[in-house]
Scaffold this motif. Structure first.
Motif, PDB file in Angstrom:
ATOM      1  N   GLY A 179       0.820  -1.201   0.000  1.00 45.34           N
ATOM      2  CA  GLY A 179       0.000   0.000   0.000  1.00 45.34           C
ATOM      3  C   GLY A 179       0.853   1.248   0.000  1.00 45.34           C
ATOM      4  O   GLY A 179       2.091   1.179   0.033  1.00 45.34           O
ATOM      5  N   ASN A 180       0.215   2.391  -0.059  1.00 44.85           N
ATOM      6  CA  ASN A 180       0.892   3.680  -0.061  1.00 44.85           C
ATOM      7  C   ASN A 180       1.688   3.857   1.223  1.00 44.85           C
ATOM      8  O   ASN A 180       1.112   4.013   2.303  1.00 44.85           O
ATOM      9  N   TRP A 181       3.003   3.852   1.112  1.00 43.21           N
ATOM     10  CA  TRP A 181       3.837   3.904   2.327  1.00 43.21           C
ATOM     11  C   TRP A 181       3.676   5.212   3.078  1.00 43.21           C
ATOM     12  O   TRP A 181       3.938   5.271   4.284  1.00 43.21           O
ATOM     13  N   HIS A 182       3.208   6.261   2.401  1.00 42.49           N
ATOM     14  CA  HIS A 182       3.002   7.533   3.079  1.00 42.49           C
ATOM     15  C   HIS A 182       1.886   7.442   4.127  1.00 42.49           C
ATOM     16  O   HIS A 182       1.797   8.297   5.006  1.00 42.49           O
ATOM     17  N   GLU A 183       1.026   6.462   4.021  1.00 39.99           N
ATOM     18  CA  GLU A 183      -0.076   6.302   4.963  1.00 39.99           C
ATOM     19  C   GLU A 183       0.304   5.447   6.167  1.00 39.99           C
ATOM     20  O   GLU A 183      -0.517   5.253   7.060  1.00 39.99           O
ATOM     21  N   GLN A 228       9.444   4.656   7.167  1.00 33.33           N
ATOM     22  CA  GLN A 228      10.303   5.445   6.298  1.00 33.33           C
ATOM     23  C   GLN A 228      11.015   4.490   5.343  1.00 33.33           C
ATOM     24  O   GLN A 228      11.359   3.369   5.731  1.00 33.33           O
ATOM     25  N   ILE A 229      11.205   4.934   4.104  1.00 35.57           N
ATOM     26  CA  ILE A 229      11.958   4.159   3.130  1.00 35.57           C
ATOM     27  C   ILE A 229      13.405   4.640   3.161  1.00 35.57           C
ATOM     28  O   ILE A 229      13.680   5.842   3.077  1.00 35.57           O
ATOM     29  N   PHE A 285      25.697  -0.488  -6.765  1.00 36.10           N
ATOM     30  CA  PHE A 285      24.716  -1.333  -6.080  1.00 36.10           C
ATOM     31  C   PHE A 285      24.155  -0.590  -4.862  1.00 36.10           C
ATOM     32  O   PHE A 285      24.880   0.146  -4.181  1.00 36.10           O
ATOM     33  N   PHE A 286      22.884  -0.778  -4.606  1.00 32.89           N
ATOM     34  CA  PHE A 286      22.241  -0.139  -3.466  1.00 32.89           C
ATOM     35  C   PHE A 286      21.245  -1.095  -2.826  1.00 32.89           C
ATOM     36  O   PHE A 286      20.724  -2.014  -3.470  1.00 32.89           O
ATOM     37  N   GLY A 287      21.008  -0.882  -1.549  1.00 30.48           N
ATOM     38  CA  GLY A 287      20.024  -1.670  -0.825  1.00 30.48           C
ATOM     39  C   GLY A 287      18.871  -0.793  -0.373  1.00 30.48           C
ATOM     40  O   GLY A 287      19.070   0.365  -0.012  1.00 30.48           O
ATOM     41  N   CYS A 288      17.667  -1.337  -0.418  1.00 24.95           N
ATOM     42  CA  CYS A 288      16.469  -0.614   0.014  1.00 24.95           C
ATOM     43  C   CYS A 288      15.937  -1.271   1.286  1.00 24.95           C
ATOM     44  O   CYS A 288      15.815  -2.501   1.349  1.00 24.95           O
ATOM     45  N   ALA A 289      15.625  -0.466   2.266  1.00 22.72           N
ATOM     46  CA  ALA A 289      15.093  -0.975   3.522  1.00 22.72           C
ATOM     47  C   ALA A 289      13.891  -0.146   3.949  1.00 22.72           C
ATOM     48  O   ALA A 289      13.736   1.003   3.535  1.00 22.72           O
ATOM     49  N   VAL A 290      13.060  -0.749   4.767  1.00 25.58           N
ATOM     50  CA  VAL A 290      11.930  -0.026   5.344  1.00 25.58           C
ATOM     51  C   VAL A 290      12.093  -0.058   6.859  1.00 25.58           C
ATOM     52  O   VAL A 290      12.520  -1.069   7.427  1.00 25.58           O
ATOM     53  N   ALA A 291      11.792   1.059   7.491  1.00 23.63           N
ATOM     54  CA  ALA A 291      11.958   1.168   8.936  1.00 23.63           C
ATOM     55  C   ALA A 291      10.738   1.828   9.554  1.00 23.63           C
ATOM     56  O   ALA A 291      10.296   2.875   9.075  1.00 23.63           O
ATOM     57  N   GLY A 336       2.032  -2.703   5.683  1.00 23.57           N
ATOM     58  CA  GLY A 336       1.786  -1.270   5.698  1.00 23.57           C
ATOM     59  C   GLY A 336       0.425  -0.879   6.252  1.00 23.57           C
ATOM     60  O   GLY A 336       0.332   0.002   7.124  1.00 23.57           O
ATOM     61  N   PRO A 337      -0.673  -1.531   5.793  1.00 24.22           N
ATOM     62  CA  PRO A 337      -1.995  -1.169   6.302  1.00 24.22           C
ATOM     63  C   PRO A 337      -2.180  -1.400   7.794  1.00 24.22           C
ATOM     64  O   PRO A 337      -3.091  -0.832   8.397  1.00 24.22           O
TER      65      PRO A 337
END
Length: 281
Positions: free
Chosen positions: A119-123, A127-128, A140-146, A167-168
């Motif tokens: 879902g929309n992470w802004h809701e 943080q990304i 190369f880069f890594g993506c994480a969610v916190a 997310g919801p």
């Protein structure tokens, strides 16, 4: 509504220019992630400062079932054309190439993060994060969610278990002193929705972005209250949380989280309140 309040949040891509130390030539760019690359699905116990470093983050990965603050959901690589452009860049072109790479990695993390969270992470109260992987010259880069404690995203929260499709389950409700709280208790602001500035990849203009986000979040707030866009409430103001600096704008999804703010503490939701009295605490 009263004047719009601006809360700046930086969607972080870290390990930037300082890591671009080796440039030159049409080198062959590796296509296999380096040993320092984090595993997709790995969890980490880092603070906000630690998450600003390039991978591998300090302390190494931890069990996702245990307490942690960040979860890696994607590993990607910048395109060869941009990496070769940086290799050959001189003078001001170095910063331009670095910014293009920065934007490319950040955009990938935002897109992948929305899919990962479901879902929309802004809701959601998250943080990304996007970090280069050592050696950064290979792109190369890594993506994480916190999970975070407030809309500024400058303090990471601890959780147990994966955030995949979660997310919801972490909806933003209200805020107090720039910290997330439930609306049942005292608070000074309530999340009213999100607003995106179009077209995508529009060049950054600080005045235009501030004006557009102010107008957009005011409209979002009025709809949340159940009022027409021509209505007004002098006892509330709109706040826009999003990319209002050039560095934050690069590679962002140009989306702002909108809040309705009160000068006096409230207790209870104001959704669909219309012109009714505010529920002061």
């Amino acid at each position: 509504m009263r004047r719009v309040i601006f809360i700046v949040v930086v969607l972080a891509l870290v390990g930037g220019g300082a890591y671009w130390l080796l440039r030159g030539g049409d080198r062959k760019i590796p296509k296999t992630p380096p040993a320092a690359a984090p595993q997709v699905g790995s969890c980490w116990s880092v603070d906000a400062a630690g998450a600003k470093a390039a991978f591998p983050w300090a302390g190494g990965p931890v069990d996702c079932a245990a307490a942690h603050t960040a979860e890696v959901f994607h590993v990607g690589q910048a395109t060869d054309d941009l990496l070769h452009r940086l290799d050959k860049a001189k003078g001001q072109d170095v910063a331009i190439a670095q910014n293009l790479l920065y934007a490319q990695a950040r955009r990938a993390c935002v897109v992948q993060g929305t899919a990962f969270l479901g879902g929309n992470w802004h809701e959601s109260k998250v943080q990304i994060l996007a970090s280069w992987i050592t050696p950064a010259k290979d792109g190369f880069f890594g993506c994480a969610v916190a999970p975070v404690t407030g809309p500024a995203g400058d303090e990471l929260a601890t959780r147990e278990g994966s955030l995949a499709k979660a997310g919801p389950s972490l909806p933003i409700e209200c805020i107090s002193a720039l910290k997330y709280v439930g609306c049942a208790g005292p608070h000074d602001g309530e999340y009213s929705g999100s607003y995106s500035i179009a077209p995508m990849d529009a060049p950054f203009d600080e005045t235009a972005v501030r004006n557009a986000s102010a107008k957009g979040c005011t409209s979002v707030g009025l709809r949340y209250l159940g009022l027409a866009e021509t209505a007004d409430r002098a006892d509330l103001s709109a706040a826009a949380v999003g990319p209002k600096t050039g560095s934050a704008w690069l590679g962002s999804d140009q989306t702002f989280a909108c809040y309705l703010m009160s000068a006096r503490p409230l207790k209870g939701s104001i959704q669909k309140l219309g012109t009714g009295p505010l529920p002061f605490a």
